[in-house]
Design a protein around this motif. Structure first.
Motif, PDB file in Angstrom:
ATOM      1  N   GLN A  19      18.204  31.669   1.937  1.00 36.08           N
ATOM      2  CA  GLN A  19      16.840  31.288   2.291  1.00 36.08           C
ATOM      3  C   GLN A  19      15.896  32.487   2.219  1.00 36.08           C
ATOM      4  O   GLN A  19      14.769  32.374   1.757  1.00 36.08           O
ATOM      5  N   VAL A  20      16.366  33.643   2.678  1.00 30.56           N
ATOM      6  CA  VAL A  20      15.548  34.858   2.667  1.00 30.56           C
ATOM      7  C   VAL A  20      15.260  35.301   1.233  1.00 30.56           C
ATOM      8  O   VAL A  20      14.212  35.879   0.955  1.00 30.56           O
ATOM      9  N   THR A  21      16.179  35.009   0.320  1.00 26.68           N
ATOM     10  CA  THR A  21      16.004  35.427  -1.075  1.00 26.68           C
ATOM     11  C   THR A  21      15.561  34.275  -1.988  1.00 26.68           C
ATOM     12  O   THR A  21      15.631  34.406  -3.206  1.00 26.68           O
ATOM     13  N   ASP A  22      15.077  33.190  -1.399  1.00 25.79           N
ATOM     14  CA  ASP A  22      14.512  32.095  -2.191  1.00 25.79           C
ATOM     15  C   ASP A  22      13.053  32.464  -2.485  1.00 25.79           C
ATOM     16  O   ASP A  22      12.116  31.997  -1.833  1.00 25.79           O
ATOM     17  N   PHE A  23      12.873  33.344  -3.464  1.00 28.65           N
ATOM     18  CA  PHE A  23      11.568  33.927  -3.718  1.00 28.65           C
ATOM     19  C   PHE A  23      10.542  32.906  -4.198  1.00 28.65           C
ATOM     20  O   PHE A  23       9.358  33.041  -3.904  1.00 28.65           O
ATOM     21  N   GLN A  24      10.978  31.874  -4.904  1.00 25.47           N
ATOM     22  CA  GLN A  24      10.025  30.847  -5.333  1.00 25.47           C
ATOM     23  C   GLN A  24       9.440  30.117  -4.129  1.00 25.47           C
ATOM     24  O   GLN A  24       8.240  29.852  -4.076  1.00 25.47           O
ATOM     25  N   ALA A  25      10.276  29.804  -3.151  1.00 28.04           N
ATOM     26  CA  ALA A  25       9.780  29.141  -1.938  1.00 28.04           C
ATOM     27  C   ALA A  25       8.851  30.073  -1.160  1.00 28.04           C
ATOM     28  O   ALA A  25       7.833  29.629  -0.621  1.00 28.04           O
ATOM     29  N   LEU A  26       9.175  31.352  -1.106  1.00 28.20           N
ATOM     30  CA  LEU A  26       8.323  32.311  -0.406  1.00 28.20           C
ATOM     31  C   LEU A  26       6.982  32.471  -1.120  1.00 28.20           C
ATOM     32  O   LEU A  26       5.943  32.603  -0.463  1.00 28.20           O
ATOM     33  N   GLU A  27       7.004  32.439  -2.451  1.00 37.77           N
ATOM     34  CA  GLU A  27       5.749  32.485  -3.209  1.00 37.77           C
ATOM     35  C   GLU A  27       4.878  31.279  -2.874  1.00 37.77           C
ATOM     36  O   GLU A  27       3.670  31.415  -2.637  1.00 37.77           O
ATOM     37  N   ARG A  28       5.491  30.087  -2.867  1.00 38.84           N
ATOM     38  CA  ARG A  28       4.729  28.868  -2.540  1.00 38.84           C
ATOM     39  C   ARG A  28       4.157  28.943  -1.126  1.00 38.84           C
ATOM     40  O   ARG A  28       3.017  28.536  -0.883  1.00 38.84           O
ATOM     41  N   SER A  29       4.924  29.483  -0.189  1.00 37.05           N
ATOM     42  CA  SER A  29       4.457  29.623   1.183  1.00 37.05           C
ATOM     43  C   SER A  29       3.247  30.550   1.263  1.00 37.05           C
ATOM     44  O   SER A  29       2.275  30.263   1.969  1.00 37.05           O
ATOM     45  N   ALA A  30       3.283  31.656   0.532  1.00 39.22           N
ATOM     46  CA  ALA A  30       2.149  32.582   0.516  1.00 39.22           C
ATOM     47  C   ALA A  30       0.920  31.923  -0.102  1.00 39.22           C
ATOM     48  O   ALA A  30      -0.201  32.104   0.388  1.00 39.22           O
ATOM     49  N   LEU A  31       1.116  31.143  -1.167  1.00 33.58           N
ATOM     50  CA  LEU A  31       0.000  30.434  -1.798  1.00 33.58           C
ATOM     51  C   LEU A  31      -0.641  29.454  -0.825  1.00 33.58           C
ATOM     52  O   LEU A  31      -1.867  29.338  -0.762  1.00 33.58           O
ATOM     53  N   ARG A  32       0.193  28.739  -0.039  1.00 29.11           N
ATOM     54  CA  ARG A  32      -0.339  27.792   0.951  1.00 29.11           C
ATOM     55  C   ARG A  32      -1.162  28.498   2.021  1.00 29.11           C
ATOM     56  O   ARG A  32      -2.059  27.905   2.612  1.00 29.11           O
ATOM     57  N   ARG A  33      -0.869  29.765   2.282  1.00 28.53           N
ATOM     58  CA  ARG A  33      -1.586  30.523   3.301  1.00 28.53           C
ATOM     59  C   ARG A  33      -2.817  31.242   2.740  1.00 28.53           C
ATOM     60  O   ARG A  33      -3.423  32.051   3.421  1.00 28.53           O
ATOM     61  N   GLY A  34      -3.137  30.997   1.468  1.00 32.60           N
ATOM     62  CA  GLY A  34      -4.355  31.544   0.898  1.00 32.60           C
ATOM     63  C   GLY A  34      -4.182  32.795   0.062  1.00 32.60           C
ATOM     64  O   GLY A  34      -5.164  33.319  -0.465  1.00 32.60           O
ATOM     65  N   ALA A  35      -2.987  33.304  -0.081  1.00 36.11           N
ATOM     66  CA  ALA A  35      -2.759  34.481  -0.918  1.00 36.11           C
ATOM     67  C   ALA A  35      -2.636  34.052  -2.377  1.00 36.11           C
ATOM     68  O   ALA A  35      -2.317  32.903  -2.670  1.00 36.11           O
ATOM     69  N   GLU A  36      -2.896  34.980  -3.265  1.00 34.19           N
ATOM     70  CA  GLU A  36      -2.650  34.755  -4.686  1.00 34.19           C
ATOM     71  C   GLU A  36      -1.426  35.578  -5.050  1.00 34.19           C
ATOM     72  O   GLU A  36      -1.368  36.773  -4.763  1.00 34.19           O
ATOM     73  N   VAL A  37      -0.431  34.931  -5.654  1.00 34.44           N
ATOM     74  CA  VAL A  37       0.829  35.594  -5.971  1.00 34.44           C
ATOM     75  C   VAL A  37       1.132  35.386  -7.449  1.00 34.44           C
ATOM     76  O   VAL A  37       1.119  34.259  -7.932  1.00 34.44           O
ATOM     77  N   GLN A  38       1.416  36.475  -8.140  1.00 29.04           N
ATOM     78  CA  GLN A  38       1.728  36.428  -9.565  1.00 29.04           C
ATOM     79  C   GLN A  38       2.991  37.241  -9.827  1.00 29.04           C
ATOM     80  O   GLN A  38       3.028  38.427  -9.536  1.00 29.04           O
ATOM     81  N   ARG A  39       4.023  36.597 -10.335  1.00 29.77           N
ATOM     82  CA  ARG A  39       5.262  37.307 -10.678  1.00 29.77           C
ATOM     83  C   ARG A  39       5.006  38.113 -11.945  1.00 29.77           C
ATOM     84  O   ARG A  39       4.478  37.583 -12.918  1.00 29.77           O
ATOM     85  N   VAL A  40       5.376  39.409 -11.951  1.00 32.12           N
ATOM     86  CA  VAL A  40       5.024  40.273 -13.080  1.00 32.12           C
ATOM     87  C   VAL A  40       6.222  40.925 -13.776  1.00 32.12           C
ATOM     88  O   VAL A  40       6.035  41.637 -14.748  1.00 32.12           O
ATOM     89  N   ASP A  41       7.432  40.691 -13.308  1.00 32.94           N
ATOM     90  CA  ASP A  41       8.590  41.280 -13.977  1.00 32.94           C
ATOM     91  C   ASP A  41       9.116  40.316 -15.031  1.00 32.94           C
ATOM     92  O   ASP A  41       8.732  39.164 -15.083  1.00 32.94           O
TER      93      ASP A  41
END
Length: 155
Positions: A19-41
């Motif tokens: 769960q801690v390393t489910d980065f896609q879910a964490l990205e979605r959570s940050a987006l819901r909180r108003g952050a902009e997240v872009q994977r760059v690697d």
């Protein structure tokens, strides 16, 4: 400036680590909180070197930072390092199996100012340290409760 929180979770360490390393879910959570997240690697698999550009509003100003996964030791720890023009920092997530079905999660967040304006920002944050620490611990407790809920629904 450092924030620390520790929570005991009623779930096996492997599940908590997943769960801690489910980065896609964490990205979605940050987006819901108003952050902009872009994977760059360019990594196709989760691992050291994963990186994101993140922007969010803090104290009325847009902040931009680069975050990178710098250590991944399954199922024991994860380290994310962040840097911006004015500040650096890192988050360390440590997991310890207390029993077969119980895990202790410790999350430490450290902010390191780079220039004078960021030192002033950190100084103002220190004035509100009690309030910020309480909010940080509540957010981590909510995250731990969500992990427990997912484990209960799964089982």
């Amino acid at each position: 400036m450092k924030f620390s929180a520790r929570e005991d979770i009623e779930a096996p360490i492997e599940f908590v680590f997943a769960q801690v390393t489910d980065f896609q879910a964490l990205e979605r959570s940050a987006l819901r909180r108003g952050a902009e997240v872009q994977r760059v690697d360019g990594n196709s698999e989760p691992g050291v070197g994963m990186a994101w550009d993140v922007s969010f509003k803090l104290r009325g100003k847009m902040r931009e930072l680069k975050t990178e996964l710098t250590r991944l030791d399954a199922p024991n720890s994860v380290v994310l390092s962040s840097r911006s023009k004015a500040m650096g920092g890192h988050m360390v997530v440590d997991l310890v199996a207390l029993s077969r079905g119980r895990t202790r999660m410790s999350m430490d967040l450290e902010l390191k100012p780079i220039n004078l304006s960021s030192r002033l920002l950190v100084q103002s944050l220190k004035l509100a340290r009690g309030n910020l620490t309480g909010r940080y611990k509540l957010r981590i407790a909510d995250f731990a409760r969500d992990i427990e809920d997912r484990y209960t629904r799964k089982g």
